[in-house]
Design an enzyme around this catalytic site. Structure first.
Site, PDB file in Angstrom:
ATOM      1  N   ASP A  29     186.132  21.548  23.594  1.00  0.00           N
ATOM      2  CA  ASP A  29     185.824  21.069  22.214  1.00  0.00           C
ATOM      3  C   ASP A  29     185.034  19.999  22.132  1.00  0.00           C
ATOM      4  OD1 ASP A  29     185.738  20.562  19.516  1.00  0.00           O
ATOM      5  OD2 ASP A  29     187.835  20.293  19.433  1.00  0.00           O
ATOM      6  N   LYS A  91     176.735  15.529  17.648  1.00  0.00           N
ATOM      7  CA  LYS A  91     177.161  16.792  17.184  1.00  0.00           C
ATOM      8  C   LYS A  91     176.066  17.188  15.831  1.00  0.00           C
ATOM      9  CE  LYS A  91     180.856  19.956  16.644  1.00  0.00           C
ATOM     10  NZ  LYS A  91     182.321  20.119  16.682  1.00  0.00           N
ATOM     11  N   GLU A 192     184.333  27.718  16.719  1.00  0.00           N
ATOM     12  CA  GLU A 192     185.514  26.745  16.614  1.00  0.00           C
ATOM     13  C   GLU A 192     186.695  27.488  15.863  1.00  0.00           C
ATOM     14  OE1 GLU A 192     184.123  23.324  15.139  1.00  0.00           O
ATOM     15  OE2 GLU A 192     183.163  22.629  16.978  1.00  0.00           O
ATOM     16  N   ASP A 214     188.690  24.348   8.747  1.00  0.00           N
ATOM     17  CA  ASP A 214     188.217  23.235   9.681  1.00  0.00           C
ATOM     18  C   ASP A 214     187.656  22.209   9.249  1.00  0.00           C
ATOM     19  OD1 ASP A 214     187.481  21.803  11.716  1.00  0.00           O
ATOM     20  OD2 ASP A 214     186.912  23.448  13.071  1.00  0.00           O
TER      21      ASP A 214
END
Ligand code: AMP
Length: 577
Positions: A29, A91, A192, A214
């Site tokens: 992750d 990211k 994810e 999320d």
């Protein structure tokens, strides 16, 4: 992009190559704030601790004042004192174009210098050195891999890496590039929420519809999924790439500044160090208030007044923080409404809600989610580790051929640019993957030797307002009068939403040459794209009921145009046929 950006910096310690080769697969992750690696051992996913025993490592790299490159915890430590030389939040930038509105907007969150590399790529300048974003991510991936190798005492190099469901093709491509730089063989990119659903439901023989909520450091994703037997099917997905924990922190920073102004009757002048200290204090207060009702924000020596250091402190209570961020959480619920609607369901059809991401630890998040869905979110899923564990399970199933079927959807529409600059959707958002489409194209000038199609991703009606993914040039047909060459182009979006393009002559069926070109149309007006209406001579196009995108590209035009580089293109249009 130059070769300097295609490898790890020389001083980076690599995993010990003398270790025996591992057949295991890491689940990684690669998070906005923290990253985590897991592997399956004895059929269970296990999070691998860092050398210091932590289950996650900060997704941060830095160059210290002696010019040393720091990764993870060491880098995060210098964030407060040397923010301009510390890269975090990579990211959010990775796979984006430097001149995009998004990069402009994201840059303001960070103290480090964001610079262009080549024509389009984003770089981070720290300590006088420029790193590409895939390189920054590669350093984090390398650190995770090193931890995994040391822990397992094996040289492990295969990985399943998770990305936000809402990542574009370019962003996914850039993550693959980071893997290549780190020497990691990314055998699968997994969304994810899908990874979270696997960790929650694999081998439990569930038959239910769930929503994965999320909310991480920088982005929000919501995905509705159906789980049955060994099938994990995404029904719809959506999100906001500008909504995450940092936005919560920013609200608290604004609160601190207004409290300062109110009590001191002056405005706090902020440089990059003070700004970073404010952000840090805001995040600490936010995390504190997830378990306490009141906290004190303490900022010693925050400024100098009359030649003397001045401290500042103020209290923040749970009710206040909830007021400050209420609308942000409401926005996540709006996305849930849209996603449930896109799946043609009602909130009461969702049988379980899984919370993922550190920001979901805020009590107001779970209470808002509970009241919207009429049920409490599922307990027992670790928000920081669930995605890495799910990715590890996916990796394990791929290498043991355990039967797991992931049925995913396309997060954002993919389409082509029409001659008037408008965006023609070919694959609508939430199309089930894999997906196939055929379009007809034709030449528009006498003697034309190539037809070019520009591909974008997004939902804006004008192509140029969407993310440019790439262009493909079709050649291999003889020169003829305008409109006489008619081709059937087949586009196949794979399970991982990688596009394969093939083309053949409509009249003879002869296959054409399709090549990806690394450049965008310069401006809407500079490229002369002409549509071709399906005619009776184009039965297969008409049969499919598809509209037609046509474009032209002359050799001289091609040679004269600037070469553009963008990381995702290679994986986006993989096959050259
Ligand atoms: P992730 O991207 O999943 O690592 O999430 C990181 C975000 O979660 C950051 O914005 C953190 O400030 C936030 N976060 C972590 N722990 C907590 C907590 N206990 N309460 C509220 N937010 C948290």
């Amino acid at each position: 992009m130059s070769d300097d950006y295609k490898s790890l910096p020389a001083e980076i310690e690599k995993p010990d190559r003398t270790l025996p080769k591992s057949d295991k697969v890491m689940g990684i992750d690669l998070g906005t704030t923290f990253s985590c690696v897991a592997v399956v051992q004895d059929d269970y996913p296990k999070v691998i601790p860092s050398r210091k025993g932590q289950h996650t490592i900060p997704s941060v790299i830095a160059v210290d004042d002696k010019g040393r490159l720091l990764i993870g915890e060491e880098a995060r430590k210098q964030l407060l004192i040397n923010p301009i030389n510390t890269v975090y939040g990579a990211k959010r930038f990775i796979g984006r174009h430097f001149y995009s509105e998004e990069v402009k907007a994201i840059s303001r969150y960070f103290s480090y210098q964001v610079v262009p590399i080549g024509d389009m790529a984003v770089g981070a300048e720290v300590g006088g050195r420029v790193f590409s974003l895939p390189q920054v991510s590669a350093m984090i991936l390398n650190e995770l891999r090193k931890n995994a190798c040391e822990y397992l005492k094996e040289n492990i190099s295969q990985a399943v890496v998770s990305v936000p469901a809402y990542y574009t093709e370019n962003q996914r491509g850039a993550v693959r590039e980071a893997g290549e730089i780190a020497g990691i063989d990314i055998i699968r990119i997994i969304n994810e929420p899908t990874a979270a659903a696997l960790a929650y439901g694999l081998n439990r023989n569930l038959d239910k519809k769930i929503l994965v909520y999320d909310l991480g450091g920088g982005t929000f994703d919501a995905s509705v999924m159906e789980l049955f037997e060994d099938v994990f099917k995404v029904l719809a997905t959506g999100g906001d790439t500008f909504l995450g924990g940092v936005d919560f922190d920013e609200r608290i920073v604004e609160f601190i500044l207004s409290e300062y102004e109110r009590s001191e009757n002056s405005i706090l002048q902020c440089d990059s160090v003070i700004t970073q200290r404010l952000k840090d204090a805001a995040e600490k207060a936010k995390i504190d208030l997830s378990t306490k009702n009141i906290t004190t924000i303490d900022l010693p020596y925050i400024t100098i007044q009359g030649g003397k250091f001045k401290d500042f402190r103020c209290d923040l209570n749970r009710e206040q923080i909830e007021d400050l961020v209420m609308d942000l959480i409401d926005r996540t619920i709006e996305v849930c409404v849209e996603v449930i609607d896109a799946a043609s369901l009602q909130p009461e059809d969702i049988e379980s809600v899984i919370l993922v991401g550190g920001q979901t630890r805020m009590p107001l998040v779970s209470s808002k989610v509970s009241s919207f869905f009429g049920k409490a979110p599922t307990k027992g899923v670790h928000p920081d580790e669930v995605v890495a564990c799910g990715a590890a399970l996916m990796g394990h199933s791929l290498c043991t051929e355990q039967s797991v079927r992931l049925l995913d959807v396309l997060p954002m529409s993919i389409g082509g640019r029409q001659p008037d600059g408008s965006f023609k959707v070919l694959f609508p958002a939430n199309s089930s993957l894999p997906a196939e489409k055929e379009i007809g194209v034709a030449t528009t000038t006498d003697g034309q030797e190539a037809i070019e199609v520009f591909v974008y991703q997004g939902e804006a009606p004008r192509a140029s307002e969407n993310e440019f993914l790439g262009a493909f040039v079709i050649t291999g047909f003889p020169k003829a009068k305008a409109g006489q060459t008619k081709l059937l182009v087949s586009l196949l979006l794979s399970q991982e939403s990688i596009l394969d393009v093939t083309a053949k002559s409509l009249s003879t069926g002869m296959p054409m040459h399709v090549q990806m070109v690394a450049r965008a149309p310069k401006t809407a007006d500079e490229v002369n794209l002409q549509p071709v209406e399906p005619s009776s001579q184009q039965p297969s196009v008409q049969d499919k009921g598809d509209s037609v995108l046509g474009s032209q590209a002359h050799k001289d035009q091609q040679q004269g145009q600037t070469k553009r580089h963008f990381s995702g293109l290679r994986s986006f249009i993989r096959r050259i046929s």
